[in-house]
Design a protein around this motif. Structure first.
Motif, PDB file in Angstrom:
ATOM      1  N   PRO A 412      38.548 -38.985  62.367  1.00 56.64           N
ATOM      2  CA  PRO A 412      37.828 -37.802  61.894  1.00 56.64           C
ATOM      3  C   PRO A 412      38.781 -36.606  61.777  1.00 56.64           C
ATOM      4  CG  PRO A 412      37.388 -38.151  64.230  1.00 56.64           C
ATOM      5  CD  PRO A 412      38.296 -39.272  63.784  1.00 56.64           C
ATOM      6  N   HIS A 413      38.391 -35.642  60.972  1.00 53.79           N
ATOM      7  CA  HIS A 413      39.203 -34.440  60.797  1.00 53.79           C
ATOM      8  C   HIS A 413      38.305 -33.213  60.689  1.00 53.79           C
ATOM      9  CE1 HIS A 413      42.703 -37.006  60.219  1.00 53.79           C
ATOM     10  NE2 HIS A 413      41.949 -37.747  59.421  1.00 53.79           N
ATOM     11  N   CYS A 462      43.874 -29.464  58.117  1.00 53.52           N
ATOM     12  CA  CYS A 462      43.104 -29.994  59.232  1.00 53.52           C
ATOM     13  C   CYS A 462      43.347 -29.072  60.425  1.00 53.52           C
ATOM     14  CB  CYS A 462      43.529 -31.415  59.570  1.00 53.52           C
ATOM     15  SG  CYS A 462      42.523 -32.094  60.922  1.00 53.52           S
ATOM     16  N   MET A 464      42.811 -29.925  63.436  1.00 57.34           N
ATOM     17  CA  MET A 464      43.390 -30.668  64.549  1.00 57.34           C
ATOM     18  C   MET A 464      44.875 -30.379  64.394  1.00 57.34           C
ATOM     19  SD  MET A 464      41.012 -33.955  64.149  1.00 57.34           S
ATOM     20  CE  MET A 464      39.309 -33.902  64.742  1.00 57.34           C
ATOM     21  N   HIS A 467      47.553 -32.789  63.531  1.00 56.69           N
ATOM     22  CA  HIS A 467      47.438 -33.344  62.178  1.00 56.69           C
ATOM     23  C   HIS A 467      47.984 -32.362  61.145  1.00 56.69           C
ATOM     24  CE1 HIS A 467      43.873 -36.206  63.357  1.00 56.69           C
ATOM     25  NE2 HIS A 467      45.003 -36.474  63.997  1.00 56.69           N
ATOM     26  N   MET A 472      48.885 -32.772  57.309  1.00 53.56           N
ATOM     27  CA  MET A 472      47.578 -32.420  56.749  1.00 53.56           C
ATOM     28  C   MET A 472      47.445 -30.926  56.509  1.00 53.56           C
ATOM     29  SD  MET A 472      44.542 -34.725  58.070  1.00 53.56           S
ATOM     30  CE  MET A 472      44.357 -36.281  57.225  1.00 53.56           C
TER      31      MET A 472
END
Ligand code: C2O
Ligand code: CU
Length: 479
Positions: A412-413, A462, A464, A467, A472
């Motif tokens: 998930p992101h 993202c 996160m 990430h 990302m």
């Protein structure tokens, strides 16, 4: 994708359920969350009206009072940093003073800001070098719950505590200050001594998997704080997830209440706080309205792992009967997207452990597996890892963009767009609430729509933070 000899497909090394239990076993009866006296910080307004905020190293107890202090990086020595509270339409004037040993900048998450003030090192400003300063001066156009955080090597700087609350009050606030609580939640990886594990910052294992997950939660920098509430009175509880990577899942029954806003944007009507509504990704916010009942204490309980983790309690006193306010705060008016006349952009997310990778370019050349290990670049947006010379797309000012994100990864992101708010588009074309960060599950597709009305270069990444650092991250240009 990155398989075999790299070892990245092994199951997660850290099973946080066990470390969490171990930490909890020794944790009875503590308050935690103390700045070591003598750190010598103080927040002050300079003669020119700027609030001066110093980013610097600090010793801080994240765990029990008798546990060892952690080496954090904080704003003015506080966790969170100083609360910035303005009225809608007022100016925010902050002079960042960098007392760190590395360059930094501040991003004002969720604020539809003037691009030059967005605080993205390397995109909207040069990072502020050690010993340097930068003046942020912008209007906060929309009321709501926001936060600010470092935006240079965020995985490291936010991960060490560089964040704080930014509250923009409505013209006519419904909840007075005693009934308006800001709760910034954070997920920390503590070692056996209860200190922040600093050795594992930057571990490729985290970058290629779920990001840096922790084993301990704090609220406003404190371990298991207790808040006093009065029965029958209505409270606004502003929840912010400042975790590097953990998607917090709160138990609705333990807190009760109704959702009155997401990502700073108040809803037109309150909604039941369901389990789904209380899944809060990194950087996301949820505003709750809670009217406690006599004799029933409330709590924040995190349920994303097998072991329920209560990390804040609300002691309810008094006998009052529930009386929610007659109205909610007024929702902001945001630039409405025109779905019937939208430019469609597809964002294909690839990479990470346990997924297919496909070719990936970084800084203009194809990445080999050795490059991936050397650079830490393991995720891509449309085949490109990290910010390049070219934006993902350009939009003319006023254009509506339908961004269709396809998550071709096994993770998930939490995708954040700077400078704008968007709405999710359901399968039937219905529009969801305004947000600035959306969660996307593995193998899922999410459509969001927004009017690109704010000129400049805006990051899309993202949240996160590992990430983001590992590929990302991209940007868009609004002209
Ligand atoms: Cu909350 Cu790019 O940031
Ligand atoms: Cu991600």
């Amino acid at each position: 994708m990155v398989t075999g000899s790299s070892g990245l497909t092994e199951t997660r090394k850290n099973d946080f359920r066990f470390t969490r239990r171990k930490l909890l076993a020794g944790a009875a009866g503590f308050a935690g969350g103390a700045m070591i006296p003598g750190s010598g910080f103080g927040t002050a307004h300079a003669a020119d009206g700027f609030l001066e905020i110093t980013a610097g190293p600090a010793q801080y107890k994240l765990y029990k009072d008798d546990a060892a202090a952690s080496d954090l990086w904080l704003y003015d020595g506080g966790l969170p940093g100083p609360e910035i509270r303005v009225r809608r339409g007022e100016r925010v004037k902050v002079r960042l003073i960098n007392a760190l040993e590395e360059a930094t900048s501040i991003h004002w998450h969720g604020v539809r800001i003037d691009n030059a003030m967005d605080g993205v090192s390397g995109l909207t400003q040069d990072p502020v070098p050690p010993g340097g300063t930068f003046e942020y001066d912008f209007v906060a156009p929309d009321a709501g719950t926001y936060w600010y955080h470092a935006h240079n090597k965020s995985w490291n700087q936010v991960g060490r505590g560089l964040y704080g609350p930014l509250i923009v009050e409505e013209d006519d606030p419904v909840f007075d200050r005693d009934h308006d609580l800001m709760l910034i939640m954070d997920d920390w990886r503590l070692n056996d001594e209860g200190r922040l594990d600093t050795e594992s910052f930057g571990a490729l294992m985290d970058w290629a998997h779920a990001g840096r997950l922790g084993n301990w939660l704090t609220v406003n920098g404190k371990s298991s704080p207790s808040f006093a509430l009065k029965a029958g009175e209505a409270y606004r509880i502003r929840l912010v997830n400042a975790s590097n990577a953990r998607v917090l899942e709160l138990d609705p029954d333990s807190i009760g209440g109704q959702v009155i806003g997401y990502d700073g944007q108040v809803l037109t009507a309150a909604e039941q706080a369901t389990a789904e509504a209380l899944v809060i990704g990194p950087a996301q916010r949820v505003d709750l309205m809670v009217v406690p009942e006599a004799g029933r204490d409330l709590a924040l309980v995190e349920v994303s792992t097998r072991e329920r983790f209560a990390f804040a309690e609300f002691k309810v006193t008094g006998e009052g009967k529930g009386k929610p306010p007659a109205r909610l705060p007024l929702a902001n008016t945001l630039p409405a997207p025109d779905l019937s006349n939208a430019t469609r952009v597809v964002l294909d997310m690839t990479g990470g452990a346990m997924g297919q990778m496909g070719p990936m370019r970084y800084k203009g050349r194809e990445l080999t597996q050795d490059d991936m290990r050397a650079t830490g670049q393991v995720w891509a947006f449309n085949g490109i890892a990290n910010v390049g010379e070219q934006p993902l797309f350009e939009a003319a000012r006023g254009e509506t963009v339908l961004l269709e994100t396809v998550n071709n990864t096994a993770w998930p992101h939490a995708i954040h767009l700077h400078g704008h708010h968007f709405r999710t588009v359901g399968a039937d074309g219905s529009l969801g609430p305004w947000r600035d960060t959306f969660l996307i599950g593995r193998e899922e597709t999410v459509k969001v729509v927004f009017q690109a009305d704010n000129p400049g270069k805006w990051l899309l990444h993202c949240h996160m933070l590992e990430h983001a650092a590992a590929g990302m991250t991209t940007w868009i240009r609004v002209t």
